[in-house]
Scaffold this active site. Sequence first.
Site, PDB file in Angstrom:
ATOM      1  CG  ASP A 206      24.066  18.342  59.755  1.00 31.56           C
ATOM      2  OD1 ASP A 206      25.036  18.925  59.259  1.00 31.56           O
ATOM      3  OD2 ASP A 206      24.065  17.887  60.900  1.00 31.56           O
ATOM      4  CG  ASP A 207      26.952  16.687  56.643  1.00 37.41           C
ATOM      5  OD1 ASP A 207      27.172  17.750  57.235  1.00 37.41           O
ATOM      6  OD2 ASP A 207      27.572  15.637  56.896  1.00 37.41           O
TER       7      ASP A 207
ATOM      8  CB  CYS B 103      28.458  20.959  61.560  1.00 39.45           C
ATOM      9  SG  CYS B 103      27.989  19.544  60.546  1.00 39.45           S
TER      10      CYS B 103
ATOM     11  CG  HIS C 189      28.042  21.369  66.152  1.00 30.96           C
ATOM     12  ND1 HIS C 189      27.863  20.595  65.028  1.00 30.96           N
ATOM     13  CD2 HIS C 189      28.768  20.624  67.011  1.00 30.96           C
ATOM     14  CE1 HIS C 189      28.474  19.438  65.189  1.00 30.96           C
ATOM     15  NE2 HIS C 189      29.023  19.426  66.389  1.00 30.96           N
TER      16      HIS C 189
ATOM     17  CG  ASP D   7      25.551  22.102  57.842  1.00 37.90           C
ATOM     18  OD1 ASP D   7      25.567  21.362  56.843  1.00 37.90           O
ATOM     19  OD2 ASP D   7      25.774  21.678  58.992  1.00 37.90           O
ATOM     20  CG  HIS D   8      28.948  21.707  55.447  1.00 33.33           C
ATOM     21  ND1 HIS D   8      28.816  20.372  55.133  1.00 33.33           N
ATOM     22  CD2 HIS D   8      28.896  21.772  56.800  1.00 33.33           C
ATOM     23  CE1 HIS D   8      28.688  19.669  56.240  1.00 33.33           C
ATOM     24  NE2 HIS D   8      28.723  20.498  57.269  1.00 33.33           N
TER      25      HIS D   8
END
Length: 502
Positions: free
Chosen positions: A28-29, A75, A129, A316-317
Site C-alpha cells: 500500500d502506497d 487506493c 479496498h 497500488d500507486h
Amino acid sequence: MDITLLLLLFASCAAVYGKPNVLFFVSDDMRQQLGCYYGPDFPAPVHPKMHTPHLDELASKSLLLKKAYVQQSVCNPSRSSTLTSRRPDTTHVYSSEHYFRKVGGDFVTIPQFFKNNGYTSIGLGKIFHPGPVASGDDDPVSWSLPYYHAPNEQHWKNKKHGSWKAVSKKMREEKELPDIQIAQKAKSVLQQLTNASKPFFLAVGFHKPHLPFIFPEEFLDLYPAKEIRLPDNPYAPTEMPSIAWHRYDGIAAYPDMKGLNITGDINSTIPDFKTLELRRAYYSAISYTDYLIGYVVDELKRLGLDKNTIISFWGDHGWQLGEHGEWSKQTNFELATHAPMMVHIPGVTDKGIVTEHITEYVDLFPTLVEAAGFPSLPVCPRDSSNVTLCTEGESLMPLVLSNSSKDWKDVAFSQFPRSHQKIGSVMGYTMRTPSFRYTEWVKFSNEPKFEPDWNALHGVELYDHRTDPEENHSRAHDASYKSIREMLSRQLRAGWRGARGI
C-alpha cells in the site's frame, strides 16, 4: 525464445507440476523506492541507499517493469482497476465510496478468475479496498475461504500513534503489528497448502508503507538521520494549473503535525525537520515491508513450492514525500502514478528481464492468465458493463520474449478527479509517453454518462521528461511546444483504444 518455444515450455512444466500456483503480493502506497529501481526510474535524485534485499532478489528473477503506471493514484480506484483489468471510466470507481460491482458491472476479478478455474483462492490483508462500501467487505465472491484481516489492524491505524512510530519489541509483545500477523498467517496457509490436490492463488496484502508509517524500531537503524536529505524541488511546477494541486489535508490530521502551520496550499509544505523525519520513517516502512515479503517467499522455498509458483508484486500507486511540496498521492504527477511491479514466472524469468517499455496496471490480469497457461482474455468492447470477463490492458508476456517487444505500446493513461466549487466535477486525464507527460483537466459528467467534455478545458500540463524528469516546469503554454501539445492532445483524447488502433 519465440512464442512457440515458450508455450511448449509452459506445457512441459504443467505436465510435470500441474497448473502453477500464484503468490500475489500487494503493498500500500509504495513508490518505486527500491534498490532494483536505482537509476532514472528511481523516484528522487536525493536519497540514502535503500535496504530492500528481498524485493531486489525477487526482481532479479522476474520481469521487472521499470515504467509501470497505475490508472488512478489512490487506493480503491487503483485496486479496482488492476483487479478487474478495466480502467476507472469503466469501473466507475473514482473514490473509496464506490464498489465496482454496484457502479460498474459484475466483473470477474483476478482471484475470482483463478477460483473459477479450479484454484483455491485465499485473501489475506489488504487486497481490495476494505469495508462494505468500497468492496462489499473484500469482494467475497473472489475467495474460496473466509477472508483474513489481522486482529490488531484497527489498534495500529489509530491516529493517536502519530504520523509515524518506531515500535519497540516490548510494545509488539503487547500488541503485535498487523503486517507481521498477515505474514505469519501467509506462512501457516502455505504449510497447509503444501500437499493440496488443487493449485492455489494466495493474495497477501501488506498495509505499509501507508500512513501512519509504523514499523519495528530496528528498521530505523538502516537509515541514520544524518543520511536523510530533503527533496530538491519543494515547490509546485511553474505554470501548473491550480486544479492539478492536491491539498494534502490527510497527513495534517495526525496529532504530531498540530501546530506546524500546515495549510496544504500551493507552494506550502511541511517544515524541514518534519519532512526529514517522515522521509526516514517512510524508508524504514518500505524496508519493513521488504522483510515481510522475504519472510513469506522464504517459506515458499522451504516448502519446495517455489518451482511451480508464479510470484507477482505491485504497489497500488506512488507517493509524494515533499516533492513539489506535495504529500500523499491523489495527483497526476509522475511520483503518484509511477509504482513498482514485477512478475516472476518459474523456469521462464529466472535470469531476470528488465524492461523500460511503458506498461500499465491493467496489464497484470491478462499476464497472470497467460503465465498460468490459460487462453488469452478478450479485449473489452466499448461498453463492457454486461461483459463479465475481458481486459482493457495487454498481456506482458511479449516482453518476456526477446523478439516480440518491438511492437509494444509506448503510452500509459491515468486519470484523477477533482471537485471544483464553481466548475463542479473535473477529470484530469494524463498520458505518459517515453518523452512527455501530458494532462488535460476537463469538465466531467458523472452518473449516468461518465464521460468528459473535451470542449470544457480547465487546465493543461505538459512536462518534457527529456530535460525535466522531475516535472518542475509545465511547457503547455510555451510557444516552442505548440505542435507537440497539439499532437499529444489528439493522442490523449483518442485514449487507449486509439493508441492500440481499435
